[in-house]
Design a protein around this motif. Structure first.
Motif, PDB file in Angstrom:
ATOM      1  N   ARG A 113     -17.107 -22.559  23.956  1.00 30.80           N
ATOM      2  CA  ARG A 113     -17.608 -23.585  23.038  1.00 30.80           C
ATOM      3  C   ARG A 113     -18.585 -22.956  22.037  1.00 30.80           C
ATOM      4  O   ARG A 113     -19.484 -22.227  22.407  1.00 30.80           O
ATOM      5  N   LEU A 114     -18.375 -23.284  20.763  1.00 27.33           N
ATOM      6  CA  LEU A 114     -19.204 -22.768  19.686  1.00 27.33           C
ATOM      7  C   LEU A 114     -19.751 -23.939  18.877  1.00 27.33           C
ATOM      8  O   LEU A 114     -18.988 -24.728  18.330  1.00 27.33           O
ATOM      9  N   ASP A 125     -10.849 -29.238  18.928  1.00 28.65           N
ATOM     10  CA  ASP A 125     -10.149 -28.299  19.797  1.00 28.65           C
ATOM     11  C   ASP A 125      -9.360 -27.342  18.919  1.00 28.65           C
ATOM     12  O   ASP A 125      -8.428 -27.748  18.221  1.00 28.65           O
ATOM     13  N   LEU A 126      -9.735 -26.064  18.959  1.00 28.18           N
ATOM     14  CA  LEU A 126      -9.093 -25.056  18.110  1.00 28.18           C
ATOM     15  C   LEU A 126      -8.091 -24.215  18.873  1.00 28.18           C
ATOM     16  O   LEU A 126      -7.693 -23.142  18.410  1.00 28.18           O
ATOM     17  N   ALA A 127      -7.664 -24.677  20.037  1.00 31.83           N
ATOM     18  CA  ALA A 127      -6.710 -23.915  20.840  1.00 31.83           C
ATOM     19  C   ALA A 127      -5.441 -23.657  20.022  1.00 31.83           C
ATOM     20  O   ALA A 127      -4.861 -24.577  19.444  1.00 31.83           O
ATOM     21  N   GLY A 128      -5.032 -22.394  19.954  1.00 32.36           N
ATOM     22  CA  GLY A 128      -3.824 -22.030  19.221  1.00 32.36           C
ATOM     23  C   GLY A 128      -4.025 -21.836  17.733  1.00 32.36           C
ATOM     24  O   GLY A 128      -3.074 -21.487  17.032  1.00 32.36           O
ATOM     25  N   ALA A 129      -5.249 -22.063  17.235  1.00 32.35           N
ATOM     26  CA  ALA A 129      -5.520 -21.902  15.808  1.00 32.35           C
ATOM     27  C   ALA A 129      -6.290 -20.610  15.557  1.00 32.35           C
ATOM     28  O   ALA A 129      -6.826 -19.998  16.480  1.00 32.35           O
ATOM     29  N   GLN A 130      -6.343 -20.183  14.301  1.00 33.40           N
ATOM     30  CA  GLN A 130      -7.134 -19.025  13.912  1.00 33.40           C
ATOM     31  C   GLN A 130      -8.532 -19.496  13.529  1.00 33.40           C
ATOM     32  O   GLN A 130      -8.700 -20.482  12.814  1.00 33.40           O
ATOM     33  N   LEU A 131      -9.551 -18.776  14.007  1.00 31.59           N
ATOM     34  CA  LEU A 131     -10.927 -19.024  13.596  1.00 31.59           C
ATOM     35  C   LEU A 131     -11.434 -17.785  12.882  1.00 31.59           C
ATOM     36  O   LEU A 131     -11.528 -16.712  13.482  1.00 31.59           O
ATOM     37  N   LEU A 132     -11.749 -17.925  11.605  1.00 37.19           N
ATOM     38  CA  LEU A 132     -12.193 -16.805  10.786  1.00 37.19           C
ATOM     39  C   LEU A 132     -13.696 -16.895  10.570  1.00 37.19           C
ATOM     40  O   LEU A 132     -14.234 -17.977  10.317  1.00 37.19           O
ATOM     41  N   THR A 137     -22.411 -13.742   0.166  1.00 35.37           N
ATOM     42  CA  THR A 137     -23.714 -13.373  -0.386  1.00 35.37           C
ATOM     43  C   THR A 137     -24.484 -14.591  -0.853  1.00 35.37           C
ATOM     44  O   THR A 137     -25.594 -14.454  -1.379  1.00 35.37           O
ATOM     45  N   ALA A 138     -23.924 -15.791  -0.690  1.00 35.04           N
ATOM     46  CA  ALA A 138     -24.668 -17.013  -0.987  1.00 35.04           C
ATOM     47  C   ALA A 138     -25.777 -17.212   0.045  1.00 35.04           C
ATOM     48  O   ALA A 138     -25.750 -16.626   1.124  1.00 35.04           O
ATOM     49  N   GLN A 139     -26.747 -18.046  -0.280  1.00 34.55           N
ATOM     50  CA  GLN A 139     -27.885 -18.249   0.605  1.00 34.55           C
ATOM     51  C   GLN A 139     -27.602 -19.256   1.714  1.00 34.55           C
ATOM     52  O   GLN A 139     -28.412 -19.426   2.622  1.00 34.55           O
ATOM     53  N   ARG A 140     -26.493 -19.947   1.637  1.00 34.25           N
ATOM     54  CA  ARG A 140     -26.132 -20.892   2.684  1.00 34.25           C
ATOM     55  C   ARG A 140     -24.628 -20.832   2.906  1.00 34.25           C
ATOM     56  O   ARG A 140     -23.876 -20.379   2.044  1.00 34.25           O
ATOM     57  N   GLY A 141     -24.199 -21.274   4.071  1.00 34.59           N
ATOM     58  CA  GLY A 141     -22.776 -21.190   4.406  1.00 34.59           C
ATOM     59  C   GLY A 141     -22.124 -22.560   4.416  1.00 34.59           C
ATOM     60  O   GLY A 141     -22.730 -23.570   4.072  1.00 34.59           O
ATOM     61  N   TRP A 142     -20.866 -22.591   4.837  1.00 32.13           N
ATOM     62  CA  TRP A 142     -20.118 -23.832   4.950  1.00 32.13           C
ATOM     63  C   TRP A 142     -18.964 -23.616   5.915  1.00 32.13           C
ATOM     64  O   TRP A 142     -18.764 -22.504   6.407  1.00 32.13           O
ATOM     65  N   VAL A 143     -18.249 -24.669   6.217  1.00 36.93           N
ATOM     66  CA  VAL A 143     -17.059 -24.553   7.061  1.00 36.93           C
ATOM     67  C   VAL A 143     -15.852 -25.005   6.255  1.00 36.93           C
ATOM     68  O   VAL A 143     -15.979 -25.765   5.290  1.00 36.93           O
ATOM     69  N   ALA A 144     -14.705 -24.520   6.637  1.00 42.09           N
ATOM     70  CA  ALA A 144     -13.470 -24.875   5.941  1.00 42.09           C
ATOM     71  C   ALA A 144     -12.336 -24.893   6.943  1.00 42.09           C
ATOM     72  O   ALA A 144     -12.414 -24.260   7.998  1.00 42.09           O
ATOM     73  N   TRP A 145     -11.283 -25.628   6.619  1.00 45.24           N
ATOM     74  CA  TRP A 145     -10.132 -25.642   7.519  1.00 45.24           C
ATOM     75  C   TRP A 145      -8.863 -26.037   6.785  1.00 45.24           C
ATOM     76  O   TRP A 145      -8.876 -26.679   5.745  1.00 45.24           O
ATOM     77  N   ASP A 146      -7.788 -25.573   7.338  1.00 37.10           N
ATOM     78  CA  ASP A 146      -6.432 -25.979   6.952  1.00 37.10           C
ATOM     79  C   ASP A 146      -5.788 -26.419   8.255  1.00 37.10           C
ATOM     80  O   ASP A 146      -5.130 -25.636   8.942  1.00 37.10           O
ATOM     81  N   GLN A 147      -6.036 -27.675   8.618  1.00 35.14           N
ATOM     82  CA  GLN A 147      -5.643 -28.173   9.949  1.00 35.14           C
ATOM     83  C   GLN A 147      -4.125 -28.198  10.099  1.00 35.14           C
ATOM     84  O   GLN A 147      -3.417 -28.534   9.144  1.00 35.14           O
ATOM     85  N   PRO A 148      -3.631 -27.870  11.267  1.00 30.07           N
ATOM     86  CA  PRO A 148      -4.342 -27.408  12.463  1.00 30.07           C
ATOM     87  C   PRO A 148      -4.266 -25.892  12.655  1.00 30.07           C
ATOM     88  O   PRO A 148      -4.501 -25.407  13.751  1.00 30.07           O
ATOM     89  N   HIS A 149      -3.960 -25.170  11.561  1.00 30.11           N
ATOM     90  CA  HIS A 149      -3.619 -23.751  11.714  1.00 30.11           C
ATOM     91  C   HIS A 149      -4.826 -22.817  11.610  1.00 30.11           C
ATOM     92  O   HIS A 149      -4.929 -21.850  12.353  1.00 30.11           O
ATOM     93  N   ARG A 150      -5.730 -23.072  10.648  1.00 31.67           N
ATOM     94  CA  ARG A 150      -6.813 -22.131  10.375  1.00 31.67           C
ATOM     95  C   ARG A 150      -8.133 -22.875  10.173  1.00 31.67           C
ATOM     96  O   ARG A 150      -8.173 -23.923   9.515  1.00 31.67           O
ATOM     97  N   TYR A 151      -9.186 -22.275  10.728  1.00 30.52           N
ATOM     98  CA  TYR A 151     -10.540 -22.766  10.527  1.00 30.52           C
ATOM     99  C   TYR A 151     -11.401 -21.579  10.129  1.00 30.52           C
ATOM    100  O   TYR A 151     -11.113 -20.439  10.494  1.00 30.52           O
ATOM    101  N   ALA A 152     -12.463 -21.831   9.399  1.00 28.97           N
ATOM    102  CA  ALA A 152     -13.330 -20.743   8.950  1.00 28.97           C
ATOM    103  C   ALA A 152     -14.784 -21.187   8.976  1.00 28.97           C
ATOM    104  O   ALA A 152     -15.108 -22.320   8.637  1.00 28.97           O
ATOM    105  N   VAL A 153     -15.649 -20.277   9.387  1.00 27.70           N
ATOM    106  CA  VAL A 153     -17.094 -20.438   9.274  1.00 27.70           C
ATOM    107  C   VAL A 153     -17.563 -19.393   8.268  1.00 27.70           C
ATOM    108  O   VAL A 153     -17.412 -18.189   8.493  1.00 27.70           O
ATOM    109  N   VAL A 154     -18.085 -19.861   7.140  1.00 28.80           N
ATOM    110  CA  VAL A 154     -18.599 -18.972   6.102  1.00 28.80           C
ATOM    111  C   VAL A 154     -20.113 -18.919   6.260  1.00 28.80           C
ATOM    112  O   VAL A 154     -20.777 -19.957   6.262  1.00 28.80           O
TER     113      VAL A 154
END
Length: 258
Positions: A113-114, A125-132, A137-154
């Motif tokens: 769990r993250l 539930d990200l089982a079976g998906a890619q987590l990137l 270089t920005a001062q803050r991050g964000w999250v993004a996804w292309d459900q249900p295949h890919r998720y990203a934490v920037v």
């Protein structure tokens, strides 16, 4: 941020223009709905246009061409330094150490769990998906996804040259190692290349390289290749030495150099 504006990149070899094409191919209805969600209400008339995805893609292309690409070599070195730093954290403290300080509110909870922020949102539930995990270089991050295949934490990456003023060499460390060598060791609070150390210290390439070799022989620093760069970072012994001397320098009655 509307999801269609920052889709997680695919792992296969793709160019920036391939990613832009994905933005342009977003159906206008989807783009309007995601924009309304991001704004927390209705979409303004200036954005409720059928070519919204194309306009967004044009804007992203302008930002890339005029503000990011000219500085890309420097940004790439910062990204590589962050990756080396995270790899070192994983080898020493495991995923918990590498992930917990990645962005505000993010921490490893264990058992697969993250936590990525402190909002009261239901878990995914990200089982079976890619987590990137993508540094920025920005001062803050964000999250993004292309459900249900890919998720990203920037996340904001380590090693920004803007942090240089925080890495002043303690007086006692300079007396022990010499001011140049102590300065180089203090600047390695994040992995850096020789070129970065030259820029930060103001000394020539040969001088910095000579002192790095001495620090390497003393096992106060290590080096690791990342892409086309060789990055230097402090060992645990180097960290301990800097931290001890910094603590000794902390009292207001710091000794004068005269």
């Amino acid at each position: 941020m509307p999801d269609f504006m920052s889709p997680p990149p695919r792992l296969e070899d793709r160019t920036f223009h391939d990613e832009l094409r994905s933005v342009r191919q977003t159906p206008p209805g989807v783009a309007h709905a995601e924009m309304a969600t991001a704004l927390g209400g209705s979409v303004p008339a200036t954005l409720a246009v059928p070519d919204l995805p194309d306009r967004v893609a044009d804007l992203l292309q302008w930002v890339w061409c005029h503000t990011v690409r000219p500085d890309w070599p420097n940004r790439r070195r910062i990204f590589e330094a962050d990756i080396v730093s995270r790899t070192q954290q994983i080898s020493v403290g495991g995923w918990a150490a590498a992930l917990s300080g990645m962005r505000q509110g993010m921490r490893w909870l264990g058992d697969g769990r993250l936590q990525i922020n402190t909002y009261e949102n239901p878990p995914r539930d990200l089982a079976g998906a890619q987590l990137l995990l993508i540094p920025t270089t920005a001062q803050r991050g964000w999250v993004a996804w292309d459900q249900p295949h890919r998720y990203a934490v920037v996340y904001p990456c380590h090693g920004l040259l803007a942090e240089a003023e925080q890495a002043m060499a303690p007086w006692a460390l300079g007396a022990l190692l010499g001011p140049v060598r102590a300065g180089v060791l203090s600047q390695l609070n994040a992995p850096r290349s020789t070129t970065q150390l030259v820029a930060l210290s103001g000394f020539g390439l040969g001088t910095v390289g000579r002192h790095l070799k001495i620090l390497l022989d003393a096992r106060l620093v290590q080096r690791r290749r990342s892409g086309r760069s060789v990055l230097y970072y402090r060992t645990s012994a180097g960290d301990h030495l800097v931290h001890i001397q910094t603590a000794a320098d902390a009292p207001s009655g710091r000794r004068s150099e005269h």
